[in-house]
Design a protein around this motif. Sequence first.
Motif, PDB file in Angstrom:
ATOM      1  N   ILE A 135       0.845  -1.202   0.000  1.00  0.00           N
ATOM      2  CA  ILE A 135       0.000   0.000   0.000  1.00  0.00           C
ATOM      3  C   ILE A 135       0.879   1.250   0.000  1.00  0.00           C
ATOM      4  CG2 ILE A 135      -1.632   1.332   1.419  1.00  0.00           C
ATOM      5  CD1 ILE A 135      -2.686  -1.529   2.367  1.00  0.00           C
ATOM      6  N   SER A 172       2.344   1.879  -3.430  1.00  0.00           N
ATOM      7  CA  SER A 172       1.351   2.457  -4.354  1.00  0.00           C
ATOM      8  C   SER A 172       1.114   3.929  -4.054  1.00  0.00           C
ATOM      9  CB  SER A 172       0.027   1.698  -4.237  1.00  0.00           C
ATOM     10  OG  SER A 172       0.199   0.359  -4.617  1.00  0.00           O
ATOM     11  N   ALA A 173       1.047   4.260  -2.757  1.00  0.00           N
ATOM     12  CA  ALA A 173       0.806   5.654  -2.353  1.00  0.00           C
ATOM     13  C   ALA A 173       1.992   6.544  -2.724  1.00  0.00           C
ATOM     14  CB  ALA A 173       0.536   5.728  -0.852  1.00  0.00           C
ATOM     15  N   LEU A 188      -5.988   4.421  -4.829  1.00  0.00           N
ATOM     16  CA  LEU A 188      -6.149   3.460  -3.729  1.00  0.00           C
ATOM     17  C   LEU A 188      -7.570   3.509  -3.196  1.00  0.00           C
ATOM     18  CD1 LEU A 188      -3.053   4.918  -3.286  1.00  0.00           C
ATOM     19  CD2 LEU A 188      -2.941   3.044  -1.675  1.00  0.00           C
ATOM     20  N   MET A 219      -7.182   8.607  -2.918  1.00  0.00           N
ATOM     21  CA  MET A 219      -7.125   7.708  -1.776  1.00  0.00           C
ATOM     22  C   MET A 219      -8.496   7.828  -1.099  1.00  0.00           C
ATOM     23  SD  MET A 219      -4.425   7.644   1.450  1.00  0.00           S
ATOM     24  CE  MET A 219      -2.965   7.801   0.435  1.00  0.00           C
ATOM     25  N   LEU A 279      -5.467  -0.004  -6.670  1.00  0.00           N
ATOM     26  CA  LEU A 279      -5.220  -0.987  -5.612  1.00  0.00           C
ATOM     27  C   LEU A 279      -6.457  -0.986  -4.723  1.00  0.00           C
ATOM     28  CD1 LEU A 279      -2.790  -2.767  -4.405  1.00  0.00           C
ATOM     29  CD2 LEU A 279      -2.609  -0.951  -2.708  1.00  0.00           C
ATOM     30  N   ILE A 287      -5.726  -7.882  -0.313  1.00  0.00           N
ATOM     31  CA  ILE A 287      -5.841  -7.006  -1.474  1.00  0.00           C
ATOM     32  C   ILE A 287      -6.727  -7.702  -2.508  1.00  0.00           C
ATOM     33  CG2 ILE A 287      -4.544  -6.078  -3.441  1.00  0.00           C
ATOM     34  CD1 ILE A 287      -2.313  -5.356  -1.418  1.00  0.00           C
ATOM     35  N   GLU A 331       3.519  -4.183  -7.338  1.00  0.00           N
ATOM     36  CA  GLU A 331       3.723  -3.569  -6.020  1.00  0.00           C
ATOM     37  C   GLU A 331       4.968  -4.095  -5.296  1.00  0.00           C
ATOM     38  OE1 GLU A 331      -0.500  -2.919  -7.109  1.00  0.00           O
ATOM     39  OE2 GLU A 331       0.799  -4.677  -7.151  1.00  0.00           O
TER      40      GLU A 331
END
Length: 434
Positions: free
Chosen positions: A230, A233-234, A240, A289, A309, A318, A325
Amino acid sequence: ATEGKEEASAAENNPSRAPQGKPGERSSVLYSAGQFFFEYLVVVSLKKMSDGHYEPKITYQFPKRENLLKGQKEEEERLLQAIPLFCFPDGNNWAPVTEFTSETFSFVLTNVDGSRKIGYCRRLLPSGRGVRLPEVFCIISCLGCFGLFSKILDEVEKRRQISMAVIYPFMQGLRESPFPAPGKTVTIKSFIPESGTELIKLTRPVDAHLEHVEFQALLQRLSPHLILHIFASAVLERRLIFLAEELSVLSQCIHAVAALLYPFTWAHTYIPVVPECLLDTVCCPTPFMVGIQMRHLERVLDQPMEEALIVDLCEGKILRAVGDEEEILPIKLQNEMLTSLNRHNNNNNIHTSEQVNTLVSEAFVQFFVRTVGHYASHIKWSKNGSGTFQERAFCKAIASKTNRKFVKKFVKTNMFSLFIEEAEKSRIPQEGKW
């Protein structure tokens, strides 16, 4: 698909409809001491409409503002119009009940000028007999401090069980008190019938950048391995989506993910709890997000969305990923963070919430120190005091190939650009952040 994107775009440009993050804004903002604790306390109740559905409406507001200028009045109207939507984001299919577990959650609203307000909510069942509808007590503040406002909502809920009239003097006392500096305490005197005068102590955490965060919430629901996916990805500013049924879980976990990025900040669409009428936000082609209630899963998966994601916070897994990732973060640093997170996870019982926050934050700050911590020595200063970042030399200076590969992607992000823009304004390195 076009319709969905237009809806998301409209929401992004209309702060009365959705709390959106625009480039340059922070998803978690730090505030100085001495400000008002809050701007408004509102009660949002469900009112039955002619078609049998319930609609959330503000039934109590403190303080009532008078003599506002035209612009201020319009801003207040937009704010008060948006609040009910985010207090009951789960739609209008309600029915009176005899039991309801109270829950605490928060949302973020972005104003026209880019300033942010946070809504701290306690949804509860008013005392009484027979079937009743839940109501929400919502405190609107510019101050990001979830723990402190949860304690204030505890006091509000305690007084609600006696009478609405007992809430007013407590909130008035709070409004007259200055917001304490980090690590300091403010004491509020409050009279409760049959109990006498109570002294309520409100202490602000020492580390200001962690006061709106509960990393424990994330560690309890996701494995360290998934947390790193995570984070990866951020860091690259992807899309997200977090799913959970409880509003408190969504808001806590999303605030925690945003805080992992410190000293950088998420600068895109940021909605911890998406109201049902704004689910089309997931069609947005730009980074976001967002938190969505699990009951809307099928609807979300049916949307014509770009790669994203999707994280199930109920099952700790997930549901949908881009697929790379595992390869985004440099493997050596990834393993070090994994070791660190596993250690904190195993020691959950011995650490306080504050200790967990500090330990987890430190692991992620160290990641940035090791990859981009040398940024200050690659800002070239002119005689007039303006700085220019030397991106090529900065990337070249990284000895590790895997670190360099990651940094070459990271320097293209909005969050890195904004951080460097700030650094170019001042010759004093932003040491406090590292």
